[in-house]
Structure formats: structure tokens, C-alpha cells
Motif scaffolding. Structure first.
Motif, short mmCIF file in Angstrom:
data_model
loop_
_atom_site.label_atom_id
_atom_site.label_comp_id
_atom_site.label_asym_id
_atom_site.label_seq_id
_atom_site.Cartn_x
_atom_site.Cartn_y
_atom_site.Cartn_z
N ALA A 123 -22.66 -26.87 7.66
CA ALA A 123 -21.32 -26.46 7.23
C ALA A 123 -20.31 -27.59 7.44
O ALA A 123 -19.48 -27.85 6.56
CB ALA A 123 -20.87 -25.22 7.99
N LYS A 124 -20.39 -28.28 8.57
CA LYS A 124 -19.47 -29.39 8.83
C LYS A 124 -19.72 -30.54 7.86
O LYS A 124 -18.78 -31.13 7.32
CB LYS A 124 -19.59 -29.89 10.27
CG LYS A 124 -18.62 -31.01 10.58
CD LYS A 124 -18.72 -31.48 12.01
CE LYS A 124 -17.71 -32.60 12.26
NZ LYS A 124 -17.79 -33.10 13.63
N GLY A 125 -20.98 -30.84 7.63
CA GLY A 125 -21.32 -31.93 6.71
C GLY A 125 -20.81 -31.67 5.30
O GLY A 125 -20.26 -32.56 4.65
N LEU A 126 -20.98 -30.43 4.83
CA LEU A 126 -20.49 -30.08 3.49
C LEU A 126 -18.96 -30.11 3.44
O LEU A 126 -18.39 -30.58 2.45
CB LEU A 126 -20.99 -28.69 3.09
CG LEU A 126 -22.46 -28.61 2.68
CD1 LEU A 126 -22.88 -27.16 2.46
CD2 LEU A 126 -22.72 -29.44 1.44
N ALA A 127 -18.32 -29.63 4.50
CA ALA A 127 -16.85 -29.65 4.53
C ALA A 127 -16.34 -31.08 4.49
O ALA A 127 -15.39 -31.40 3.77
CB ALA A 127 -16.34 -28.93 5.78
N GLN A 128 -16.98 -31.97 5.26
CA GLN A 128 -16.57 -33.38 5.26
C GLN A 128 -16.82 -34.03 3.90
O GLN A 128 -15.99 -34.81 3.41
CB GLN A 128 -17.31 -34.16 6.34
CG GLN A 128 -16.79 -33.85 7.73
CD GLN A 128 -17.59 -34.57 8.81
OE1 GLN A 128 -18.79 -34.77 8.69
NE2 GLN A 128 -16.91 -34.91 9.89
N LYS A 129 -17.95 -33.70 3.29
CA LYS A 129 -18.28 -34.28 1.98
C LYS A 129 -17.23 -33.87 0.95
O LYS A 129 -16.73 -34.71 0.18
CB LYS A 129 -19.66 -33.80 1.56
CG LYS A 129 -20.10 -34.28 0.19
CD LYS A 129 -21.45 -33.71 -0.17
CE LYS A 129 -21.81 -34.03 -1.60
NZ LYS A 129 -23.07 -33.41 -2.01
N HIS A 130 -16.88 -32.58 0.92
CA HIS A 130 -15.88 -32.11 -0.04
C HIS A 130 -14.50 -32.69 0.26
O HIS A 130 -13.75 -33.02 -0.67
CB HIS A 130 -15.84 -30.58 -0.06
CG HIS A 130 -17.09 -29.97 -0.60
ND1 HIS A 130 -17.55 -28.74 -0.21
CD2 HIS A 130 -18.01 -30.42 -1.50
CE1 HIS A 130 -18.66 -28.46 -0.85
NE2 HIS A 130 -18.96 -29.47 -1.64
N ALA A 131 -14.16 -32.79 1.54
CA ALA A 131 -12.86 -33.36 1.92
C ALA A 131 -12.78 -34.83 1.51
O ALA A 131 -11.75 -35.29 1.00
CB ALA A 131 -12.63 -33.20 3.42
N ASP A 132 -13.85 -35.58 1.74
CA ASP A 132 -13.87 -37.00 1.35
C ASP A 132 -13.76 -37.15 -0.17
O ASP A 132 -13.05 -38.04 -0.67
CB ASP A 132 -15.14 -37.68 1.85
CG ASP A 132 -15.16 -37.84 3.36
OD1 ASP A 132 -14.09 -37.75 4.00
OD2 ASP A 132 -16.27 -38.06 3.91
N LYS A 133 -14.47 -36.29 -0.90
CA LYS A 133 -14.43 -36.36 -2.37
C LYS A 133 -13.01 -36.08 -2.86
O LYS A 133 -12.50 -36.81 -3.71
CB LYS A 133 -15.40 -35.34 -2.97
CG LYS A 133 -15.44 -35.36 -4.47
CD LYS A 133 -16.45 -34.37 -5.01
CE LYS A 133 -16.44 -34.37 -6.53
NZ LYS A 133 -17.39 -33.42 -7.09
N ARG A 134 -12.35 -35.05 -2.30
CA ARG A 134 -10.98 -34.74 -2.72
C ARG A 134 -10.03 -35.89 -2.36
O ARG A 134 -9.17 -36.25 -3.15
CB ARG A 134 -10.51 -33.44 -2.08
CG ARG A 134 -9.09 -33.07 -2.48
CD ARG A 134 -8.71 -31.67 -2.04
NE ARG A 134 -7.32 -31.38 -2.27
CZ ARG A 134 -6.79 -30.97 -3.42
NH1 ARG A 134 -7.59 -30.80 -4.47
NH2 ARG A 134 -5.50 -30.73 -3.55
#
Length: 109
Positions: free
Chosen positions: A80-91
Motif C-alpha cells: 500500500a505504501k509503495g503504490l501510494a508513493q508511486k502514484h504521488a511521484d507520478k502526480r
């Protein structure tokens, strides 16, 4: 019967159960790309930085980390943290590109 219990236990273990809730970072929409001006983009970047700090804060070690480890060896929380970071970095990357196009055009005028 033993096979069913073993299979169910294995599926539950591998499914990963996240106890922590991370903030969402949706991609920049086409509407945002066309309507946001430089000050609005800068405001969105500041907001996204706050989301990234919240992800880091949520990811800190606490009681839910222990529960996550007991439940699934922490796999769910880690995913969950990895996906949240990935989406935050993409945005954030999308917003930075938008900032380059919107704010540099405003400065050149």
C-alpha cells in the motif's frame, strides 16, 4: 479438510492485508492540464508535497505496523505504501511538467 484449511490460510497470508490507509494521488486530468494557470499549479504542487509528507508519516513504525506484521508479515502495508508513493511521484512529475509549461510561459510574457 486439511488441504482446504491449508489452502485458505495460504491464500489469506498471500493476499496481503493493509491496516494503514494512505492518501490518494490521482493523475493530473486533462481538464486540470488545460484550466490550471501558474498560481494554481504551484498550489497543487504544494498540496502534493503535503500528501507525500503524509505518506511518509503514515508509513512510520507504530501499532498498525505491528498488526500488519502479525497479519501478513507487513506485506499489505508495504504494498500500500509503495503504490501510494508511486502514484504521488507520478502526480508530482506531471505537476512539475505542467509548471514548466504554464509558469515559464507566464514569465516570458
Amino acid at each position: 479438510m486439511t488441504k482446504i484449511v491449508t489452502l485458505f490460510s495460504l491464500m489469506l497470508l498471500l493476499s496481503g492485508c493493509a491496516f494503514k490507509q494512505y492518501p490518494a494521488s490521482p493523475p493530473v486530468s486533462e481538464v486540470q492540464q488545460t484550466t490550471l494557470d501558474c498560481p494554481a499549479v504551484e498550489k497543487e504542487i504544494a498540496s502534493q508535497q503535503q500528501v507525500q509528507r503524509q505518506i511518509d508519516k503514515t508509513g512510520e513504525f507504530d501499532g498498525l505496523t505491528v498488526l500488519g506484521f502479525i497479519g501478513d508479515f507487513g506485506i499489505g502495508n508495504g504494498v500500500a505504501k509503495g503504490l501510494a508513493q508511486k502514484h504521488a511521484d507520478k502526480r508530482m512529475n506531471q505537476l512539475k511538467l505542467l509548471e514548466k509549461s504554464k509558469c515559464h510561459l507566464a514569465m516570458a510574457s
